[in-house]
Scaffold this motif. Structure first.
Motif, short mmCIF file in Angstrom:
data_model
loop_
_atom_site.label_atom_id
_atom_site.label_comp_id
_atom_site.label_asym_id
_atom_site.label_seq_id
_atom_site.Cartn_x
_atom_site.Cartn_y
_atom_site.Cartn_z
N LEU A 169 -22.51 20.24 24.61
CA LEU A 169 -22.31 19.44 23.41
C LEU A 169 -23.30 18.28 23.42
N LEU A 170 -24.19 18.25 22.42
CA LEU A 170 -25.18 17.18 22.28
C LEU A 170 -24.71 16.19 21.22
N SER A 171 -24.85 14.90 21.50
CA SER A 171 -24.48 13.87 20.52
C SER A 171 -25.30 12.62 20.78
N GLY A 172 -25.13 11.62 19.91
CA GLY A 172 -25.83 10.36 20.07
C GLY A 172 -24.84 9.20 20.02
N ALA A 173 -25.10 8.17 20.81
CA ALA A 173 -24.22 7.00 20.83
C ALA A 173 -24.57 6.07 19.67
N GLY A 174 -23.57 5.31 19.21
CA GLY A 174 -23.82 4.27 18.23
C GLY A 174 -23.97 4.72 16.80
N GLY A 175 -23.52 5.92 16.48
CA GLY A 175 -23.53 6.35 15.09
C GLY A 175 -24.83 6.98 14.61
N THR A 176 -25.80 7.18 15.50
CA THR A 176 -27.06 7.86 15.16
C THR A 176 -27.34 8.93 16.20
N PHE A 177 -27.72 10.12 15.74
CA PHE A 177 -28.06 11.17 16.70
C PHE A 177 -29.36 10.80 17.39
N SER A 178 -30.48 10.74 16.66
CA SER A 178 -31.74 10.26 17.23
C SER A 178 -32.74 10.03 16.12
N ALA A 179 -33.42 8.88 16.20
CA ALA A 179 -34.44 8.54 15.22
C ALA A 179 -35.79 9.14 15.54
N GLY A 180 -35.88 9.96 16.59
CA GLY A 180 -37.15 10.58 16.95
C GLY A 180 -37.83 9.84 18.08
N GLY A 181 -39.15 9.80 18.04
CA GLY A 181 -39.91 9.11 19.08
C GLY A 181 -39.81 7.60 18.94
N ASP A 182 -39.96 6.90 20.06
CA ASP A 182 -39.84 5.44 20.09
C ASP A 182 -41.16 4.82 19.62
N ILE A 183 -41.22 4.48 18.33
CA ILE A 183 -42.46 3.96 17.74
C ILE A 183 -42.84 2.62 18.36
N GLY A 184 -41.84 1.80 18.71
CA GLY A 184 -42.14 0.54 19.38
C GLY A 184 -42.88 0.77 20.68
N LEU A 185 -42.48 1.80 21.42
CA LEU A 185 -43.15 2.14 22.67
C LEU A 185 -44.59 2.56 22.40
N PHE A 186 -44.80 3.35 21.35
CA PHE A 186 -46.15 3.78 21.00
C PHE A 186 -47.01 2.56 20.69
N HIS A 187 -46.44 1.60 19.97
CA HIS A 187 -47.20 0.43 19.53
C HIS A 187 -47.62 -0.44 20.72
N GLU A 188 -46.77 -0.56 21.71
CA GLU A 188 -47.06 -1.47 22.83
C GLU A 188 -47.92 -0.82 23.91
N THR A 189 -48.13 0.49 23.82
CA THR A 189 -48.94 1.19 24.82
C THR A 189 -50.41 1.07 24.48
N PRO A 190 -51.28 0.67 25.42
CA PRO A 190 -52.72 0.58 25.15
C PRO A 190 -53.28 1.90 24.63
N ASP A 191 -54.27 1.81 23.77
CA ASP A 191 -54.82 3.01 23.13
C ASP A 191 -55.29 4.05 24.14
N ASP A 192 -55.91 3.60 25.22
CA ASP A 192 -56.44 4.56 26.17
C ASP A 192 -55.36 5.21 27.03
#
Length: 400
Positions: free
Chosen positions: A190-213
């Motif tokens: 059984l797969l589920s998500g905590a806090g009323g959301t299953f999953s918003a996908g990839g962590d865009i904040g993480l992408f933003h803070e990671t250096p381009d290279d």
């Protein structure tokens, strides 16, 4: 066949170089030591999804030894080398180290059976106490995982980030699904998500803070981990149920698409999301989504970013049932309990038949069905099912 002294010396020297290369992470030396047709067999039940057969040096490094390295800071310390029949070498010693990211200490004996042909290593078979490895694993940081009454529950647990996938969650998913795959008590997931959301996908904040290279490699690691989890879920005998509240986007939608049964809240939404940030598909979505909704509709979702309501998702074939939001957990639990009480091995065969049917000619599919029926014919579950039918009672399947 008795091994000559010269061959034994050469084999020991190769084995010592192998352990030195593994300790140093020297892939160039490994490439010299391992034959192109090398086969590595790691003990079934090893954590991090590394157990089983790995064909070729690259697969062994990526999925076998590499998987161990991602989950553990440990090294093999050989202490005895013994020539055995067939030109093979038995190496015994201990693995010492610890699980990464807060895991416990590791001190486990091993035996490696190494085969050497024409000056290169062609095979390695590992034997070790896998329970000690599992005990050394770190706790999950982004999931809640538990098994009871035959149901394995995996809850994505980054509610503040709407359960967005980051590299830690990818590693957790890879590890959790591999562990469940080796647990005979698991008869449904059984797969589920905590806090009323299953999953918003990839962590865009993480992408933003990671250096381009550094971003391509970080994305590659996340995608690799998600792919391993999806492939494991798809290959289980145990059916997979998804309980969707809020959004299922991107990687979250990939997890929904690998499920067999999906319960969605009336206000849930489903979307691809990749195009909006300039990314492509992952988690098998380019494979699973067209098979569920059709090629034309899959193209629309990928190219336009269209968001589907729960009712639309059900109409398109993404969702099994739509219920009020507060009823989703209970309804998903009921479905998981129902399939967990079923004939697990037969369910596994049906899952494989359905998955393979898109790429299999009719005559081959008929043959595969026949083989599955014959295999099921020798099961205790078939005997119980027939007996229960004749006795007009509910069958008590045991999963084999």
């Amino acid at each position: 066949m008795e091994t000559s002294a010269g061959t034994e010396t050469e084999a020991v020297a190769l084995a010592r170089r192998l352990y030195a290369a593994l300790a140093a992470g020297d892939t160039d030396l490994l490439g010299d030591l391992l034959a192109p047709d090398f086969t590595g067999r790691l003990a079934e039940g090893m954590p991090a999804g590394v157990g089983g057969t790995h064909e070729g040096p690259q697969q062994m490094w990526r999925d076998g030894w590499g998987g161990i390295g991602r989950a553990f800071a440990a090294r093999a310390e050989p202490d005895r080398f013994l020539a055995v029949d067939g030109g093979r070498l038995l190496v015994t010693g201990r693995y010492r180290g610890a699980g990464r990211r807060g895991g416990g200490p590791l001190d486990a004996e091993f035996a490696h059976l190494i085969t050497v042909v024409d000056g290169r290593i062609t095979a390695l078979d590992q034997y070790t106490d896998t329970a000690l490895w599992r005990d050394a694993q770190p706790p999950y940081r982004t999931l809640r995982v538990g098994v009871s009454d035959g149901v394995a529950r995996i809850q994505l647990d980054r509610p503040a980030q709407h359960n967005a996938l980051n590299d830690v969650m990818g590693d957790d998913l890879r590890r959790a699904t591999a562990l469940l795959a080796s647990d005979p008590a698991v008869r449904a997931v059984l797969l589920s998500g905590a806090g009323g959301t299953f999953s918003a996908g990839g962590d865009i904040g993480l992408f933003h803070e990671t250096p381009d290279d550094a971003l391509p490699a970080r994305l590659g690691g996340m995608v690799d981990a998600l792919a391993a989890a999806v492939e494991t879920l798809a290959g289980l005998d145990a059916p997979v149920v998804a309980a969707v509240q809020g959004a299922a986007a991107g990687a979250g939608l990939a997890l929904v698409c690998v499920a067999d049964l999906v319960v969605a809240a009336e206000d849930a939404v489903f979307t691809i999301g990749y195009g909006g940030i300039g990314l492509t598909a992952d988690g098998g979505l380019s494979w699973t989504l067209p098979r569920l909704v059709g090629a034309r509709r899959a193209r629309e979702l990928f190219l336009t970013g269209r968001r589907l309501t729960a009712a639309e998702a059900q109409d398109w074939g993404l969702v099994t049932r739509v219920v009020p939001a507060d009823e989703v957990p209970a309804e998903a639990e009921r479905l998981a309990a129902r399939v967990a009480a079923g004939p697990t091995s037969a369910f596994g065969a049906v899952r494989r038949l359905l998955r393979d049917s898109y790429d299999t000619p009719l005559h081959a599919q008929l043959r595969a069905e026949q083989e599955a029926v014959v295999a099921a014919g020798g099961s205790a579950d078939l005997r119980e099912g027939v007996t229960a039918f004749l006795e007009r009672r509910r069958p008590a399947f045991i999963g084999r």
